[in-house]
Design a protein around this motif. Structure first.
Motif, PDB file in Angstrom:
ATOM      1  N   UNK A  34       0.812  -1.222   0.000  1.00  0.00           N
ATOM      2  CA  UNK A  34       0.000   0.000   0.000  1.00  0.00           C
ATOM      3  C   UNK A  34       0.845   1.273   0.000  1.00  0.00           C
ATOM      4  N   UNK A  35       2.166   1.109  -0.106  1.00  0.00           N
ATOM      5  CA  UNK A  35       3.054   2.260  -0.254  1.00  0.00           C
ATOM      6  C   UNK A  35       3.658   2.799   1.019  1.00  0.00           C
ATOM      7  N   UNK A  36       3.306   2.233   2.174  1.00  0.00           N
ATOM      8  CA  UNK A  36       3.856   2.728   3.435  1.00  0.00           C
ATOM      9  C   UNK A  36       5.293   2.233   3.628  1.00  0.00           C
ATOM     10  N   UNK A  37       6.078   3.075   4.287  1.00  0.00           N
ATOM     11  CA  UNK A  37       7.470   2.696   4.563  1.00  0.00           C
ATOM     12  C   UNK A  37       7.507   1.557   5.579  1.00  0.00           C
ATOM     13  N   UNK A  38       8.484   0.659   5.383  1.00  0.00           N
ATOM     14  CA  UNK A  38       8.717  -0.444   6.302  1.00  0.00           C
ATOM     15  C   UNK A  38      10.179  -0.402   6.743  1.00  0.00           C
ATOM     16  N   UNK A  39      10.387  -0.105   8.007  1.00  0.00           N
ATOM     17  CA  UNK A  39      11.741  -0.021   8.561  1.00  0.00           C
ATOM     18  C   UNK A  39      12.072  -1.272   9.351  1.00  0.00           C
ATOM     19  N   UNK A  40      13.369  -1.409   9.663  1.00  0.00           N
ATOM     20  CA  UNK A  40      13.824  -2.550  10.447  1.00  0.00           C
ATOM     21  C   UNK A  40      14.664  -2.046  11.626  1.00  0.00           C
ATOM     22  N   UNK A  41      15.110  -2.991  12.465  1.00  0.00           N
ATOM     23  CA  UNK A  41      15.978  -2.638  13.590  1.00  0.00           C
ATOM     24  C   UNK A  41      17.277  -2.010  13.088  1.00  0.00           C
ATOM     25  N   UNK A  42      17.691  -2.378  11.889  1.00  0.00           N
ATOM     26  CA  UNK A  42      18.923  -1.825  11.333  1.00  0.00           C
ATOM     27  C   UNK A  42      18.781  -0.327  11.055  1.00  0.00           C
ATOM     28  N   UNK A  43      17.599   0.121  10.690  1.00  0.00           N
ATOM     29  CA  UNK A  43      17.367   1.545  10.487  1.00  0.00           C
ATOM     30  C   UNK A  43      17.471   2.298  11.812  1.00  0.00           C
TER      31      UNK A  43
END
Length: 244
Positions: A34-43
């Motif tokens: 749906x276009x939303x950003x997906x971050x991780x623990x690395x970010x």
């Protein structure tokens, strides 16, 4: 993690996270269908590293360094971090050299009258005041420790030493009398010139040294996180994985 979650975990606002992503401080986030950003623990780790790094070297240099750490091969990224430590250590050595120079003359008696810009000495007057030969003053000038001005006289030209030159000559004389070699004195004189805005005060230099110490600690904290980032990049290169 979505933007709000990574913002809460890193201590930045959601807008700051988006801005730092756009600046390359953290790698581009993945996008959901749906276009939303997906971050991780690395970010989050990268954002925390940037926070410490900005304290250590300033935000502009920190942004540049973070972009390079993400972009460069692991060996070059590690060398970049080593260079940041070297640069901060150079600042410390410069401040210490300036402090040494000021300590060398701080105990001297002050004159009854405050100096004025027009005060100056001839080479003979300065040599007598310092207890050194005129040839010694000429040598100090030759190696860049003291800078005299040339004035026209009836018999030609002569050296005149302004307040700045007199002060540098006093520092040089005190350090040489203390057994310091010419290269050491050159470092001290250069530091005083470069740090002119604080060179009038030993206390100001002590404050500067404390600030450098705090920045060095911040750089060490950043370094731990940067080492994890660089190691993760090496592992991704070996396995062909994604940023996570």
């Amino acid at each position: 993690m979505n933007t709000a979650a990574v913002a809460a975990a890193s201590g930045y606002s959601a807008q700051q996270v988006r801005d730092l992503e756009a600046l390359g401080v953290i790698p581009a986030a993945a996008r959901s269908p749906n276009g939303y950003r997906q971050f991780s623990a690395a970010h989050v780790r990268a954002l925390r590293a940037y926070r410490h790094l900005a304290h250590a070297v300033g935000p502009v240099e920190a942004r540049r360094a973070m972009r390079e750490v993400h972009r460069q091969p692991p060996d070059r990224a590690a060398a970049l971090v080593c260079g940041l430590h070297a640069g901060l250590n150079h600042e410390r050595e410069q401040a210490l050299a300036a402090r040494l120079a000021l300590e060398a003359i701080r105990a001297e008696a002050t004159t009854e009258a405050a100096p004025v810009d027009g005060d100056s000495m001839t080479i003979t007057e300065l040599s007598q005041a310092l207890g050194v030969k005129t040839s010694t003053l000429r040598f100090w000038e030759q190696v860049g420790l003291v800078a005299s001005e040339r004035v026209t006289t009836r018999s030609g030209t002569a050296r005149r030493y302004t307040l700045t030159a007199i002060r540098e000559a006093r520092i040089t004389a005190a350090l040489r009398a203390g057994g310091y070699r010419i290269p050491d004195v050159q470092n001290a004189i250069t530091a005083v010139r470069d740090l002119n805005e604080v060179s009038h005060s030993v206390a100001a230099l002590d404050t500067r040294l404390e600030a450098i110490a705090q920045r060095a600690l911040a750089l060490l904290r950043a370094g731990t996180l940067l080492a994890e980032i660089i190691e993760s990049a090496r592992q991704r290169d070996e396995t062909g994985g994604d940023f996570a």
